[in-house]
Design an enzyme around this catalytic site. Structure first.
Site, PDB file in Angstrom:
ATOM      1  N   GLY A 108    -111.667  96.632  23.152  1.00 16.79           N
ATOM      2  CA  GLY A 108    -112.438  97.684  22.499  1.00 16.79           C
ATOM      3  C   GLY A 108    -112.557  98.926  23.349  1.00 16.79           C
ATOM      4  N   GLU A 111    -109.491 100.816  22.730  1.00 16.26           N
ATOM      5  CA  GLU A 111    -109.574 101.415  21.395  1.00 16.26           C
ATOM      6  C   GLU A 111    -110.482 102.648  21.398  1.00 16.26           C
ATOM      7  OE1 GLU A 111    -108.795  97.769  18.294  1.00 16.26           O
ATOM      8  OE2 GLU A 111    -110.564  97.614  19.603  1.00 16.26           O
TER       9      GLU A 111
END
Length: 257
Positions: A108, A111
């Site tokens: 994450g 991301e």
């Protein structure tokens, strides 16, 4: 409401979001993502802010998502809570967003960096998607953003193997923009932010829209949007100031209108 997992401050015309969950290497729980996105939106609405920076600490940008938080999720609980919907709001931010990456940007965290427009990284930074080693896959855009950045074959290789890529490798494949010494990440990021903050805000916004459109749009449609945005720029006072300053051989003073 006070933020629990981020700190925010302003330097000149740059709004800075400091990830602040050091005990967990800035692993992103859902509240933290909510705080990041809500602060991006506040900066985006603030006319005194022209650029947004997202940064971690010296050891980690963000070392993934919070595994403990999602361990007991089911397909139905994920469908009902829709935890990735908030990530889509990042793509609606109109101002330039720069990620300043020291240390790990994994899962994450990677991301989050890929949702930013530009990435400045330390020489010792590491990027990757280890989700496959947990029996899952990226879910907040990793397969899409990385493929668009480096192409299908290399993206498949990195995501399938779950390996980390160095900053130099990420730069080579066009995933990030600049690599500097670890102690220079903030300075280089702010130098870039201040350069962007000095540009005409309306033009910067229109350029971002046109370039983002170019990623997925057929050439003819992209050219139509570019042309429309070019014409729109001539409705701004900044266009008149920029061209007048050029003819008068002086630096322009852009107001964002």
């Amino acid at each position: 409401m006070a933020n629990e997992f981020i700190q925010t401050y302003v330097e000149k015309k740059t709004g800075i979001i400091q990830l602040d969950r050091p005990q967990a290497a800035n692993a992103l729980n859902r509240q933290m993502v909510d705080e990041i996105v809500e602060q991006m939106e506040r900066f985006d609405r603030d006319d005194s802010i022209r650029v947004i920076v997202v940064k971690g600490n010296e050891k980690a940008f963000a070392a993934g998502a919070d595994i403990d938080e999602m361990m007991d999720d089911s397909p139905l609980s994920l469908e009902l809570t829709n935890p990735f919907a908030v990530w889509d709001r990042m793509m609606l931010i109109k101002k330039p967003v720069i990620a300043a990456v020291n240390g790990f940007a994994l899962g994450g965290g990677f991301e989050l960096a890929l949702h930013c427009d530009l990435i400045v990284a330390a020489e010792n930074a590491s990027f990757g998607f280890p989700e496959v080693t947990l029996g899952v896959m990226p879910g907040a855009g990793g397969t899409q953003f990385l493929t668009k950045a480096m192409g299908r074959a290399k993206a498949l290789e990195w995501i399938w193997l779950g390996q980390q890529m160095s900053a130099r490798e990420a730069l080579h494949y066009g995933v990030i923009n600049r690599v500097v010494a670890p102690e220079m990440v903030k300075e280089e990021t702010m130098r870039l932010a201040h350069q962007l903050a000095g540009q005409a805000p309306v033009a910067v916004r229109l350029i971002k829209e046109a370039v983002d459109e170019a990623v997925d749009t057929p050439l003819e449609d992209g050219l139509k949007l570019e042309r429309k945005n070019f014409y729109l720029a001539f409705a701004s006072q900044d266009q008149k100031e920029g061209m007048k300053a050029f003819t008068e051989k002086r630096s322009p003073s852009f107001k964002g209108v």
